[in-house]
Each structure stands twice: as C-alpha cells, then as structure tokens.
Design a protein around this motif. Structure first.
Motif, PDB file in Angstrom:
ATOM      1  N   VAL A 138       0.792  -1.340   0.056  1.00 42.93           N
ATOM      2  CA  VAL A 138      -0.178  -0.099   0.093  1.00 42.93           C
ATOM      3  C   VAL A 138       0.903   1.196   0.022  1.00 42.93           C
ATOM      4  O   VAL A 138       1.757   1.187   0.600  1.00 42.93           O
ATOM      5  CB  VAL A 138      -1.007   0.038   1.094  1.00 42.93           C
ATOM      6  CG1 VAL A 138      -0.153  -0.140   2.731  1.00 42.93           C
ATOM      7  CG2 VAL A 138      -1.954   1.229   1.300  1.00 42.93           C
ATOM      8  N   VAL A 139       0.593   2.162  -0.782  1.00 37.86           N
ATOM      9  CA  VAL A 139       1.084   3.653  -0.642  1.00 37.86           C
ATOM     10  C   VAL A 139       0.047   4.582  -0.337  1.00 37.86           C
ATOM     11  O   VAL A 139      -1.167   4.463  -0.703  1.00 37.86           O
ATOM     12  CB  VAL A 139       1.858   3.953  -2.003  1.00 37.86           C
ATOM     13  CG1 VAL A 139       3.132   3.173  -2.140  1.00 37.86           C
ATOM     14  CG2 VAL A 139       1.200   3.777  -3.147  1.00 37.86           C
ATOM     15  N   TRP A 140       0.585   5.904  -0.124  1.00 37.84           N
ATOM     16  CA  TRP A 140      -0.401   6.928   0.509  1.00 37.84           C
ATOM     17  C   TRP A 140      -0.693   7.985  -0.991  1.00 37.84           C
ATOM     18  O   TRP A 140       0.386   8.255  -1.362  1.00 37.84           O
ATOM     19  CB  TRP A 140       0.132   7.608   1.709  1.00 37.84           C
ATOM     20  CG  TRP A 140      -0.569   8.956   2.028  1.00 37.84           C
ATOM     21  CD1 TRP A 140      -1.924   9.300   1.870  1.00 37.84           C
ATOM     22  CD2 TRP A 140       0.026   9.862   2.837  1.00 37.84           C
ATOM     23  NE1 TRP A 140      -2.039  10.429   2.357  1.00 37.84           N
ATOM     24  CE2 TRP A 140      -0.984  10.638   2.890  1.00 37.84           C
ATOM     25  CE3 TRP A 140       1.217  10.221   3.178  1.00 37.84           C
ATOM     26  CZ2 TRP A 140      -0.674  12.443   3.482  1.00 37.84           C
ATOM     27  CZ3 TRP A 140       1.716  11.385   3.703  1.00 37.84           C
ATOM     28  CH2 TRP A 140       0.727  12.485   3.991  1.00 37.84           C
ATOM     29  N   GLN A 141      -1.685   8.432  -1.165  1.00 44.34           N
ATOM     30  CA  GLN A 141      -1.916   9.657  -2.132  1.00 44.34           C
ATOM     31  C   GLN A 141      -2.666  10.479  -1.297  1.00 44.34           C
ATOM     32  O   GLN A 141      -3.767  10.448  -0.739  1.00 44.34           O
ATOM     33  CB  GLN A 141      -2.626   9.176  -3.165  1.00 44.34           C
ATOM     34  CG  GLN A 141      -1.931   8.904  -4.488  1.00 44.34           C
ATOM     35  CD  GLN A 141      -1.030  10.005  -5.199  1.00 44.34           C
ATOM     36  OE1 GLN A 141      -1.239  11.387  -4.660  1.00 44.34           O
ATOM     37  NE2 GLN A 141       0.123   9.711  -5.636  1.00 44.34           N
ATOM     38  N   ASP A 142      -2.201  11.795  -0.942  1.00 41.34           N
ATOM     39  CA  ASP A 142      -2.474  12.863   0.124  1.00 41.34           C
ATOM     40  C   ASP A 142      -3.786  13.297  -0.776  1.00 41.34           C
ATOM     41  O   ASP A 142      -3.642  13.920  -2.012  1.00 41.34           O
ATOM     42  CB  ASP A 142      -1.317  13.851  -0.135  1.00 41.34           C
ATOM     43  CG  ASP A 142      -1.940  14.842   1.077  1.00 41.34           C
ATOM     44  OD1 ASP A 142      -2.960  14.963   1.287  1.00 41.34           O
ATOM     45  OD2 ASP A 142      -0.867  15.540   1.892  1.00 41.34           O
ATOM     46  N   ALA A 143      -4.983  13.564  -0.268  1.00 42.77           N
ATOM     47  CA  ALA A 143      -6.137  13.933  -0.786  1.00 42.77           C
ATOM     48  C   ALA A 143      -6.094  15.386  -1.007  1.00 42.77           C
ATOM     49  O   ALA A 143      -6.553  15.839  -2.154  1.00 42.77           O
ATOM     50  CB  ALA A 143      -7.311  13.690   0.026  1.00 42.77           C
ATOM     51  N   LEU A 144      -4.912  16.174  -0.411  1.00 40.94           N
ATOM     52  CA  LEU A 144      -4.922  17.500  -0.536  1.00 40.94           C
ATOM     53  C   LEU A 144      -4.206  17.723  -1.653  1.00 40.94           C
ATOM     54  O   LEU A 144      -4.323  18.793  -2.469  1.00 40.94           O
ATOM     55  CB  LEU A 144      -4.112  18.102   0.638  1.00 40.94           C
ATOM     56  CG  LEU A 144      -4.764  17.973   2.088  1.00 40.94           C
ATOM     57  CD1 LEU A 144      -3.696  18.656   3.084  1.00 40.94           C
ATOM     58  CD2 LEU A 144      -6.113  18.497   2.186  1.00 40.94           C
ATOM     59  N   ASN A 145      -3.471  16.851  -2.087  1.00 41.88           N
ATOM     60  CA  ASN A 145      -2.752  17.092  -3.576  1.00 41.88           C
ATOM     61  C   ASN A 145      -3.497  16.580  -4.720  1.00 41.88           C
ATOM     62  O   ASN A 145      -3.166  16.830  -5.850  1.00 41.88           O
ATOM     63  CB  ASN A 145      -1.286  16.361  -3.517  1.00 41.88           C
ATOM     64  CG  ASN A 145      -0.437  16.792  -2.593  1.00 41.88           C
ATOM     65  OD1 ASN A 145      -0.458  18.060  -2.507  1.00 41.88           O
ATOM     66  ND2 ASN A 145       0.457  15.925  -2.293  1.00 41.88           N
ATOM     67  N   ASN A 146      -4.722  16.188  -4.501  1.00 40.70           N
ATOM     68  CA  ASN A 146      -5.363  15.478  -5.667  1.00 40.70           C
ATOM     69  C   ASN A 146      -6.906  16.237  -5.692  1.00 40.70           C
ATOM     70  O   ASN A 146      -7.296  16.407  -6.968  1.00 40.70           O
ATOM     71  CB  ASN A 146      -5.919  14.148  -5.061  1.00 40.70           C
ATOM     72  CG  ASN A 146      -4.533  13.301  -5.716  1.00 40.70           C
ATOM     73  OD1 ASN A 146      -4.167  13.028  -6.879  1.00 40.70           O
ATOM     74  ND2 ASN A 146      -3.877  12.911  -4.378  1.00 40.70           N
ATOM     75  N   ILE A 147      -7.653  16.567  -4.617  1.00 37.04           N
ATOM     76  CA  ILE A 147      -8.960  17.008  -4.664  1.00 37.04           C
ATOM     77  C   ILE A 147      -8.814  18.318  -4.546  1.00 37.04           C
ATOM     78  O   ILE A 147      -8.578  18.953  -3.816  1.00 37.04           O
ATOM     79  CB  ILE A 147      -9.842  16.373  -3.785  1.00 37.04           C
ATOM     80  CG1 ILE A 147      -9.861  14.941  -4.126  1.00 37.04           C
ATOM     81  CG2 ILE A 147     -11.592  17.019  -4.028  1.00 37.04           C
ATOM     82  CD1 ILE A 147     -10.747  14.119  -3.212  1.00 37.04           C
ATOM     83  N   CYS A 148      -9.245  19.080  -5.922  1.00 34.56           N
ATOM     84  CA  CYS A 148      -9.281  20.650  -5.893  1.00 34.56           C
ATOM     85  C   CYS A 148     -10.675  21.146  -5.796  1.00 34.56           C
ATOM     86  O   CYS A 148     -11.423  20.791  -6.423  1.00 34.56           O
ATOM     87  CB  CYS A 148      -8.775  20.992  -7.264  1.00 34.56           C
ATOM     88  SG  CYS A 148      -7.273  20.001  -7.785  1.00 34.56           S
ATOM     89  N   THR A 149     -10.713  22.246  -4.926  1.00 35.81           N
ATOM     90  CA  THR A 149     -12.064  22.910  -4.725  1.00 35.81           C
ATOM     91  C   THR A 149     -11.886  24.357  -4.658  1.00 35.81           C
ATOM     92  O   THR A 149     -10.990  24.946  -4.665  1.00 35.81           O
ATOM     93  CB  THR A 149     -12.582  22.441  -3.249  1.00 35.81           C
ATOM     94  OG1 THR A 149     -11.865  23.029  -2.307  1.00 35.81           O
ATOM     95  CG2 THR A 149     -12.576  21.059  -3.025  1.00 35.81           C
ATOM     96  N   ASP A 150     -13.249  24.907  -4.721  1.00 39.16           N
ATOM     97  CA  ASP A 150     -13.060  26.530  -4.229  1.00 39.16           C
ATOM     98  C   ASP A 150     -13.043  26.706  -2.837  1.00 39.16           C
ATOM     99  O   ASP A 150     -12.849  25.765  -2.335  1.00 39.16           O
ATOM    100  CB  ASP A 150     -14.472  27.047  -5.002  1.00 39.16           C
ATOM    101  CG  ASP A 150     -15.730  26.277  -4.244  1.00 39.16           C
ATOM    102  OD1 ASP A 150     -15.484  25.595  -3.071  1.00 39.16           O
ATOM    103  OD2 ASP A 150     -16.772  27.043  -4.630  1.00 39.16           O
ATOM    104  N   ASP A 151     -13.170  27.864  -2.510  1.00 41.91           N
ATOM    105  CA  ASP A 151     -12.930  28.095  -1.123  1.00 41.91           C
ATOM    106  C   ASP A 151     -14.183  28.348  -0.293  1.00 41.91           C
ATOM    107  O   ASP A 151     -14.429  29.095   0.661  1.00 41.91           O
ATOM    108  CB  ASP A 151     -12.166  29.455  -0.858  1.00 41.91           C
ATOM    109  CG  ASP A 151     -12.823  30.667  -1.430  1.00 41.91           C
ATOM    110  OD1 ASP A 151     -14.034  30.505  -2.009  1.00 41.91           O
ATOM    111  OD2 ASP A 151     -12.002  31.716  -1.366  1.00 41.91           O
TER     112      ASP A 151
END
Ligand code: ASP
Ligand code: MG
Length: 429
Positions: A138-151
């Motif tokens: 298993v490896v980690w993908q940081d959600a912060l680097n993947n899911i882009c949102t507005d503010d």
C-alpha cells in the motif's frame, strides 16, 4: 479497479483496523483505492476543540484525542513502525493545538476546515502504517494534492476537471508502486493551498470523486449495517434491507435525509455509470445493496424521518400573488442564506417551506424577507418522507400526529407533522 470507503465506525478501534486488513486481503492482486474517514467520533471531538473558548480546554481535549489514537496504534502496530506512528500522532496533535492557538478567527469556516481535517490526517497515518505492517502492498496519495475545490469552506465545491487530471496522473504513478492506494476522505484543497472539507460525512463523496476520476469499476461503502435499509432502525421498527436501488431512488432517499449515503455521492457515479455497493464490514461476503442505472420500482415503501424541522409560511405584505417576481425574490434570499428547502408548496398568497431548524439561517432569512413579506413559522416539527407510498402506509405513520403540510408526487409523499411524545413509528403492522 475498485474504490473502497471505510467510514469512522469501521476504523474506530484496533479490531476495526484488523477487519479492514482482512477485507483487503479478500481482493488479492486487484487494484484498490481505499478512502478512510476519521476514526470513530473524532470529527465531533475536533468540533469541540474548534469551539472551545479556553486554550486549556482545547489542550485537554487534544490530549484525549491523542490518547485515543495512540492506544489504537499501540494495540495493533508493533516494533519500529509502532514507535514511529506514536511520534507521528504526537506531531499531528501538536499541529492541531498550534492551529487552535494561532489560526486567525476572521473566517470561522476557514479556521474550522484547517482543524477538522486532522481527523482524517490522523486516521490515514495509522491505517497506512498498520496495513503495511500486515504485508499489504500500500502507498499513500494525499487527498490535499488531488482534490481541488473552491473556497466554500465547510462545504467546498469540487473542480472536477482539475481533480480528474491530477488524480489520473498521481494514481497511475502510485499503482506502478503498489496494489493498494490509500487516501483521506472528506478533505481537499483550494488552488491557494488552503485546506477545505466537503461537508460532514463527506468521505463517501470523496470515494465517488476518486471513482469518477479513475473510471473505476465500482465503489463499495463498508458500513455497520447490512446495506441500505428501507428505514433508519433508530426511528422505525421492522426494517428491511433493499437489494437493489436505482441511482435515482438512492439520490432521492439520501437527499431527503437517509444518512446511509452522503447525498452528493450519487451524481459523479451516475455520470460515469459506476456501480455503488453498500456492504457490511462485519459480513463482507454478503451482497449488501447494489445501486446502479437500472430502474426498478421498489416493492417496499422507504421511510425517511427528520426531526428538528421548521415550517415557514411566507406571504407578500402588499397582497400580491405568489408569482414570478415574488418567487424569484424568495429563492434569491433562500440561496443567500444557504437554506436547503426540504419541501415547498404555494397558494395564491402563500409560499410554505419546510427547512432544517438552523436558528442562524432562520433568523437571517426572516431578516432579509421581513420588509416585504410576512413570515410565520412553527418549530419542533418532523418531516416524514415516504418513497413508494400508499394510503395505508401514510395512515400508519401519521397515527396520533397532526399533519401540517402534505406534498405528494407520483412516487414520494412528504408530511410535515407535529411530533408524538416519544416512541418509534411502526413501518408495518
Ligand atoms: N470524518 C468526517 C465526518 O465525520 C467525514 C466522514 O466521516 O465521512 O463528518
Ligand atoms: Mg463519519
């Protein structure tokens, strides 16, 4: 490729973690994306920390949270990894306290998201460390680097184009390294690098976003119930499990308050025709509920029960009809106040809406409409929604209740009622 989502209840203790590993081992060689929520009731605990007026109180609650996570980690992760994870937990908790102390208060929703995100950050590190200690690749993908949102903090809107291209790039690299890629539910990031959240219980939505972006074969939400039930056992007796639901029914049920699936989950899956499974993590071999594009009318009525409702009656003071101009003004104010309408109805002079009784939103709405409209309201009401209703069913759930508003469409009836003293509502005789 399959996407699995493990909610707070499935990772609330060491046994839960062991069970997650056992489930993953049922899929040897299959590419899996694993989305994890905060452990147990951690997000509620973080909300208390965010709200604490005194720093000392926040520090005390943080140390409780640290103990809770450390105990789980110590119980299932041994050796060097065990030592490392305890330090990681300590560091993350120190970051929480630092944010509590130093993050500006001028935007409370923004501040909330920076801190509330730590439930998933803690959970991710522990689950990742544990799974790899059991030999899962298993490896980690940081959600912060993947899911882009507005503010729109606390309920951010996803930019699907940007998200999809990042997810595709990052995950194809990760799947070259490992069979399982693990990521945090609920959390995301704006283009300016601020952490956002997708709304309470939003990890289901994260799983759907990942599946959409990767064109996965299916999403499985692993729950502590056997699947989607026709009513919440908390409120209703004699519930039955539903074997199959159409996207449309699943969306209607979750929109009206069935808490088993987050309402935003369905759209990305429907858009790419991805099957959603709701299964029990206690009996992973059981089929659960399958949700897909096949329309089948249900043979059992489904009940959704919401308490704490307010019914507003809005009428123009100048006795003008409820037509275009008044309606568009009312809808504009509803949007400005971020009121979600649960049911609405109109007559010549009157527009009625049922909404969740959020005192802040209610008073803001009344203040904005008050010059031109007379607004009357009732509080402490219940909203009963029945999909695939018939008259005997309606009669049964309204025994001893005063119905203040009834709204029927072909498949759904909604009843705004004055509550009973206590007790469950019988779904069947
Ligand atoms: N941890 C978040 C919450 O409790 C998100 C989730 O569980 O889906 O709301
Ligand atoms: Mg949760």
């Amino acid at each position: 490729m399959k996407v699995f989502k493990f909610g707070g209840a499935s990772v609330k203790d060491a046994d839960g973690l062991r069970n997650v590993a056992a489930i993953l081992k049922m899929y040897p060689g299959e590419q899996l994306v694993v989305v994890v929520s905060a452990m147990g009731k951690t997000t509620n605990a973080l909300e208390k920390i965010i709200e604490s007026a005194e720093y000392n109180e926040a520090a005390r609650l943080c140390s409780e949270l640290e103990n809770y996570h450390t105990n789980i980690a110590k119980e299932c992760i041994a050796g060097e990894k065990g030592v490392e994870i305890v330090l990681t937990i300590k560091e993350l908790i120190a970051e929480v306290l630092n944010l509590v102390k130093n993050y500006p208060h001028d935007n409370q929703d923004e501040r909330y998201d920076q801190i509330a995100a730590y439930g998933e950050k803690l959970s991710l590190q522990i689950v990742l460390s544990y799974l790899s200690s059991t030999g899962i690749d298993v490896v980690w993908q940081d959600a912060l680097n993947n899911i882009c949102t507005d503010d729109s903090f606390k309920n951010a809107n996803v930019n699907f184009d940007q998200t999809e291209s990042r997810v595709r790039r990052n995950y194809s690299a990760s799947f070259k390294q490992a069979q399982v890629v693990i990521t945090e539910g609920f959390i995301a990031r704006t283009k300016n690098g601020k952490t956002t959240t997708l709304g309470r219980e939003g990890s289901d939505y994260t799983a759907a976003i990942m599946a959409y972006s990767l064109n996965a074969a299916s999403v499985t939400i692993w729950k502590d119930v056997p699947g989607v039930l026709n009513a919440d056992p908390k409120w209703f007796d004699n519930t039955v499990k539903i074997d199959h639901l159409s996207y449309q029914d699943a969306l209607e049920l979750s929109y009206y308050g069935a808490t088993v699936i987050h309402p935003k989950t369905i759209k990305p899956l429907q858009n790419r025709n991805i099957t959603l499974l709701v299964k029990s993590f206690l009996n992973p071999g059981e089929p659960g509920t399958q949700i897909d594009n096949k329309f089948s009318q249900l043979s059992t009525p489904c009940f959704i029960f919401k308490i704490n409702q307010a019914l507003l009656s809005i009428s123009p003071k100048d006795f003008s009809f409820i037509v275009e101009a008044n309606l568009s003004r009312i809808f504009k104010e509803l949007a400005v106040c971020k009121v979600k309408v649960n049911v609405m109805q109109n007559s010549a002079l009157n527009f009625s809406i049922c909404m969740d009784d959020d005192p802040g939103k209610l008073s803001a709405l009344i203040a904005r409409l008050g010059d031109d409209f007379r607004v009357l309201y009732n509080k402490n009401l219940e909203l009963i929604t029945i999909r695939y209703y018939d008259q005997p069913t309606i009669d049964r759930v309204t025994v001893g209740k005063k119905v203040l508003m009834e709204h029927k469409s072909r498949y759904t009836v909604q009843l705004v009622v004055q509550p009973e003293e206590n007790g469950k509502i019988p779904t069947r005789k």
